[in-house]
Write an enzyme that holds these catalytic residues in place. Structure first.
Site, PDB file in Angstrom:
ATOM      1  N   ASP A  33      21.532  42.538  67.331  1.00 42.60           N
ATOM      2  CA  ASP A  33      22.154  42.125  66.066  1.00 42.60           C
ATOM      3  C   ASP A  33      21.158  42.219  64.905  1.00 42.60           C
ATOM      4  OD1 ASP A  33      20.865  39.930  67.410  1.00 42.60           O
ATOM      5  OD2 ASP A  33      21.843  38.505  66.064  1.00 42.60           O
ATOM      6  N   GLU A  74      20.694  36.836  68.251  1.00 38.21           N
ATOM      7  CA  GLU A  74      19.327  36.335  68.069  1.00 38.21           C
ATOM      8  C   GLU A  74      19.168  35.773  66.660  1.00 38.21           C
ATOM      9  OE1 GLU A  74      15.065  36.214  67.079  1.00 38.21           O
ATOM     10  OE2 GLU A  74      16.609  37.364  66.057  1.00 38.21           O
TER      11      GLU A  74
HETATM   12 ZN   LIG Z   1      14.288  39.926  65.231  1.00 39.59          ZN
END
Ligand SMILES: [Zn+2]
Length: 391
Positions: A76, A138
């Site tokens: 992401d 994340e």
């Molecule tokens: Zn990162």
């Protein structure tokens, strides 16, 4: 045999998928799965049951045994909304010795290098296995990696040394603080302020909790740092309130007060101890509020929690990265990563990836061509090393 792409071609492909954390990453996962399959590599998905539009992907190459080197990255990226970009953020553009694009630095550049290395390893006669682990979510608090790690451990032989390729200028980063945060909602009881002793003011009840944080910061700052903490800046655990909201009028005891309480905890201190200490305060303040009015209360929701990456003594991952980069200095960083989560799950873990963290999340995000090339050479040496010795 299918065509083997260069790291740059792979990065260009990965960046063409606008995998902003709130959106799907499945087209990217489909592509990686297909590309690995073209080269005879079986990959495994972990679809998030709560977010059907997201999945993690992992794969194993080499002898079917434990002890793999794990190359880990997130898929992401942060949004580009409202940022002034000079180029299309989802098309890699080379200019002035830099590759521009969202995720070039954080961290599809590394993802591309890891995918490249896996395919190279597939064609080399490697003696020690290598694994790829691509997570999601994340950027919204490292919430995607823990279930991925669990799923990996069920399906693949357990790896031992994890390289998380967050941008570190290809240096071996062996530590970072842990962090967690609470969204805190203080619910008071409204009365006119002239008779405030019969009401519960949510703002004034929030104040002692915030002041508790002030007191902890002063105390931590004054204390002598531990050896593990002394390399950090600052070398102590911090408690921070970055947002607060509450009240309706100057003469009404506030019904609601909401604030965000975040902690950054140095390695060597238990996150759970800080969590409990805060919750004890919350319960103590709540008891005082309820003594005035039984409906008053404090709701707390943990918004994120990331374990620290604790520098290891003679850590396997660190030793490997030092051998491959020649970097023998010690480095710690101030941002949290999935490396702490791998370490918590029993792996030796280190951070090492191309690019500068200063470029992450910025408009006109870039990675220097030189850094990307260094990452490429690192992967070449890794595959070579895996071919030479089992350990
Ligand atoms: Zn990162």
């Amino acid at each position: 045999m299918s065509q083997r792409l260069t790291p740059l071609e792979i990065m260009t492909k990965l960046i063409s998928f606008p995998t902003v954390s709130r959106d799907t990453n499945l087209p990217l996962v489909d592509w990686v799965e297909g590309y690995l399959e073209d080269h005879g590599i079986v990959s495994h998905r972990w679809p998030d049951p709560e977010q059907p539009h997201k999945a993690a992907l992992f794969a194993h190459v080499g002898p079917d045994e434990e002890g793999a080197v794990v190359l880990s990255g997130h898929t992401d990226v942060v949004p580009v909304d409202g940022q002034p970009w000079d180029t299309d953020p989802f098309i890699v553009t080379e200019r002035d010795g830099k590759y521009f694009g969202r995720g070039t630095c954080d961290m599809k550049g590394f993802d591309a290098l890891a995918i490249w290395a896996l395919v190279e390893a597939q064609y080399a006669d490697i003696k020690r296995p290598v694994q790829l682990a691509l997570s999601f979510d994340e950027e919204v608090g490292c919430t995607g990696a823990p279930p991925m790690i669990k799923a990996m451990q069920k399906v693949l032989p357990k790896g031992s040394a994890v390289i998380v390729g967050e941008p570190s200028m290809m240096q071996a980063v062996t530590g970072h603080k842990g962090g967690f945060g609470f969204s805190t909602h203080v619910v008071g009881f409204e009365v006119h302020s002239s008779i405030m002793h019969t009401g519960v003011n949510a703002i004034m009840s929030a104040a002692p909790l915030i002041d508790w944080a002030n007191a902890r910061n002063s105390e931590n700052m004054a204390a002598l740092p531990s050896d593990l903490a002394s390399v950090f800046d600052p070398p102590w655990t911090t408690c921070h309130v970055g947002m607060i909201n509450g009240g309706t009028a100057h003469n009404i005891t506030a019904k609601d007060c909401r604030f965000m309480m975040d902690f950054r905890v140095v390695p060597g201190e238990q996150i759970s101890r800080w969590r409990d200490a805060y919750l004890d305060q919350v319960r103590a303040v709540e008891a005082k509020m309820q003594a005035v009015h039984p409906e008053a209360r404090i709701d707390v929701t943990e918004t994120f929690g990331v374990p620290a990456l604790t520098p290891e003594t003679d850590g396997e991952a660190e030793t490997l990265v030092r051998a491959l980069t020649g970097d023998n200095a010690s480095h710690v960083v101030s941002y949290g990563t999935e490396a702490g989560q791998f370490q918590e799950a029993g792996y030796s873990a280190v951070i090492c990836g191309p690019g500068d963290i200063a470029q992450a999340h910025q408009p006109n995000e870039f990675i220097e061509v030189k850094q990307f090339d260094q990452g490429h050479q690192f992967m070449e040496r890794l595959v070579q090393r895996l071919s030479q010795d089992a350990r």
